[in-house]
Design a protein around this motif. Structure first.
Motif, mmCIF file in Angstrom:
data_model
loop_
_atom_site.group_PDB
_atom_site.id
_atom_site.type_symbol
_atom_site.label_atom_id
_atom_site.label_comp_id
_atom_site.label_asym_id
_atom_site.label_seq_id
_atom_site.Cartn_x
_atom_site.Cartn_y
_atom_site.Cartn_z
ATOM 1 N N ASN A 1 0.844 -1.200 0.000
ATOM 2 C CA ASN A 1 0.000 0.000 0.000
ATOM 3 C C ASN A 1 0.878 1.249 0.000
ATOM 4 O O ASN A 1 0.765 2.174 0.812
ATOM 5 C CB ASN A 1 -0.924 0.004 1.247
ATOM 6 C CG ASN A 1 -1.831 1.228 1.254
ATOM 7 O OD1 ASN A 1 -2.108 1.796 0.193
ATOM 8 N ND2 ASN A 1 -2.259 1.643 2.440
ATOM 9 N N TRP A 2 1.847 1.208 -0.941
ATOM 10 C CA TRP A 2 2.787 2.336 -1.059
ATOM 11 C C TRP A 2 2.958 2.577 -2.552
ATOM 12 O O TRP A 2 3.415 1.708 -3.278
ATOM 13 C CB TRP A 2 4.120 1.958 -0.398
ATOM 14 C CG TRP A 2 5.051 3.109 -0.255
ATOM 15 C CD1 TRP A 2 6.039 3.483 -1.110
ATOM 16 C CD2 TRP A 2 5.082 4.053 0.823
ATOM 17 N NE1 TRP A 2 6.676 4.602 -0.649
ATOM 18 C CE2 TRP A 2 6.107 4.975 0.542
ATOM 19 C CE3 TRP A 2 4.330 4.213 1.994
ATOM 20 C CZ2 TRP A 2 6.406 6.045 1.398
ATOM 21 C CZ3 TRP A 2 4.624 5.270 2.829
ATOM 22 C CH2 TRP A 2 5.661 6.167 2.530
ATOM 23 N N PRO A 3 2.566 3.754 -3.059
ATOM 24 C CA PRO A 3 2.436 3.939 -4.508
ATOM 25 C C PRO A 3 3.728 4.237 -5.256
ATOM 26 O O PRO A 3 3.692 4.464 -6.462
ATOM 27 C CB PRO A 3 1.475 5.129 -4.608
ATOM 28 C CG PRO A 3 1.720 5.909 -3.374
ATOM 29 C CD PRO A 3 2.101 4.932 -2.307
ATOM 30 N N LEU B 1 6.936 -3.411 5.550
ATOM 31 C CA LEU B 1 7.336 -2.195 4.837
ATOM 32 C C LEU B 1 7.876 -1.188 5.832
ATOM 33 O O LEU B 1 7.234 -0.897 6.849
ATOM 34 C CB LEU B 1 6.114 -1.600 4.106
ATOM 35 C CG LEU B 1 6.338 -0.240 3.440
ATOM 36 C CD1 LEU B 1 7.330 -0.345 2.281
ATOM 37 C CD2 LEU B 1 5.020 0.333 2.946
ATOM 38 N N VAL B 2 9.084 -0.676 5.538
ATOM 39 C CA VAL B 2 9.642 0.386 6.377
ATOM 40 C C VAL B 2 9.269 1.726 5.771
ATOM 41 O O VAL B 2 8.851 2.638 6.455
ATOM 42 C CB VAL B 2 11.177 0.238 6.453
ATOM 43 C CG1 VAL B 2 11.822 1.423 7.169
ATOM 44 C CG2 VAL B 2 11.527 -1.064 7.162
ATOM 45 N N GLY B 3 9.389 1.804 4.441
ATOM 46 C CA GLY B 3 8.983 3.041 3.768
ATOM 47 C C GLY B 3 9.786 3.299 2.516
ATOM 48 O O GLY B 3 10.538 2.445 2.052
ATOM 49 N N ILE C 1 11.413 8.193 4.353
ATOM 50 C CA ILE C 1 11.380 7.607 5.699
ATOM 51 C C ILE C 1 12.730 6.978 6.003
ATOM 52 O O ILE C 1 13.253 7.096 7.112
ATOM 53 C CB ILE C 1 10.224 6.585 5.821
ATOM 54 C CG1 ILE C 1 8.893 7.341 5.879
ATOM 55 C CG2 ILE C 1 10.406 5.705 7.041
ATOM 56 C CD1 ILE C 1 7.665 6.468 6.023
ATOM 57 N N ILE D 1 4.498 5.941 8.974
ATOM 58 C CA ILE D 1 4.242 5.414 7.628
ATOM 59 C C ILE D 1 2.760 5.567 7.266
ATOM 60 O O ILE D 1 2.413 5.892 6.124
ATOM 61 C CB ILE D 1 4.704 3.939 7.526
ATOM 62 C CG1 ILE D 1 4.808 3.532 6.071
ATOM 63 C CG2 ILE D 1 3.822 3.003 8.307
ATOM 64 C CD1 ILE D 1 5.720 2.339 5.882
ATOM 65 N N HIS E 1 2.299 9.094 6.085
ATOM 66 C CA HIS E 1 2.774 9.234 4.697
ATOM 67 C C HIS E 1 1.769 8.603 3.733
ATOM 68 O O HIS E 1 1.434 9.166 2.691
ATOM 69 C CB HIS E 1 4.133 8.550 4.547
ATOM 70 C CG HIS E 1 5.294 9.342 5.082
ATOM 71 N ND1 HIS E 1 6.414 9.650 4.333
ATOM 72 C CD2 HIS E 1 5.490 9.915 6.287
ATOM 73 C CE1 HIS E 1 7.261 10.354 5.082
ATOM 74 N NE2 HIS E 1 6.732 10.509 6.277
ATOM 75 N N GLN E 2 1.269 7.400 4.091
ATOM 76 C CA GLN E 2 0.332 6.702 3.201
ATOM 77 C C GLN E 2 -0.936 7.518 3.004
ATOM 78 O O GLN E 2 -1.474 7.604 1.903
ATOM 79 C CB GLN E 2 0.007 5.308 3.750
ATOM 80 C CG GLN E 2 1.130 4.319 3.483
ATOM 81 C CD GLN E 2 0.991 3.013 4.220
ATOM 82 O OE1 GLN E 2 0.548 2.984 5.381
ATOM 83 N NE2 GLN E 2 1.399 1.906 3.589
ATOM 84 N N MET F 1 -0.190 10.287 0.557
ATOM 85 C CA MET F 1 0.007 9.811 -0.818
ATOM 86 C C MET F 1 -1.298 9.308 -1.441
ATOM 87 O O MET F 1 -1.504 9.410 -2.636
ATOM 88 C CB MET F 1 1.069 8.718 -0.828
ATOM 89 C CG MET F 1 2.420 9.282 -0.458
ATOM 90 S SD MET F 1 3.704 8.691 -1.496
ATOM 91 C CE MET F 1 4.315 7.396 -0.473
#
Lengths: 111, 74
Positions: free
Chosen positions: A68-70, A81-83, A87, B47, B50-51, B54
């Motif tokens: 869930n990170w684009p 996931l760390v980033g 991050i 995080i 950030h999510q 985004m």
């Protein structure tokens, strides 16, 4: 997301405590953010697996849904996931990343 | 996409948030968002914050209209 992309991702995460999904390779990063992430991991002399998403569109899109990170790069430690590079930079500067990486260092595969 | 549009969209999702948007390269696709932590609900991890920023630009990030969104919380 196709099952094969998911399987590839799960496989990568199972084989390495630390995985960087990036554009290019650690020796030839092909995007500034990916290059910065590699530099941070090298600075911490971290052992990490990497995956060049430019070589596999399925994983390139699949990892975005998976975490869930684009965007790319994405760092995973112990399958979490760390980033992205922001991050990572923040955690590098605060020392958090060094702590996290050292605690993740039990070898996955007996060398 | 213009930095003003990014700002507007963020203000819609985070009413009253203290934020600034910078077009990092003048090419209207590399942006830096600076935002005050108090715009987020209690208990959100870094995080997740950030999510949530985004996710406002999911379409533009997918299409590549926005190539990079650097986030700095303060």
């Amino acid at each position: 997301m196709s099952s094969s992309a998911n399987e590839k991702i799960e496989d990568l995460l199972a084989k390495n405590n630390v995985v960087l999904f990036m554009k290019g390779t650690p020796s030839f990063p092909q995007c500034g953010f990916s290059a910065r992430s590699v530099a941070i991991l090298n600075e911490l002399s971290a052992e990490f697996g990497s995956f060049n998403v430019l070589e596999d569109d399925e994983v390139r899109e699949g990892i975005k849904a998976f975490g869930n990170w684009p965007t790319i790069p994405q760092l995973y430690v112990n399958k979490k996931l760390v980033g992205g590079s922001d991050i990572m930079m923040e955690m590098y500067e605060s020392g958090e990343l060094k702590t996290m990486l050292s605690s993740s260092n039990e070898p996955v595969v007996d060398r | 996409m213009k930095d003003t549009e990014i700002e507007e969209k963020l203000k819609e999702k985070f009413p009253g948030a203290e934020l600034a948007v910078v077009d990092m390269t003048g090419t209207q696709n590399h942006f830096e968002v600076r935002m005050n932590n108090n715009a987020f609900a209690e208990g959100l991890s870094r995080i997740e914050k950030h999510q949530s920023i985004m996710s406002v630009f999911d379409e533009q990030l997918k299409s590549g209209e926005v190539h990079a969104l650097s986030i700095k919380l303060f």
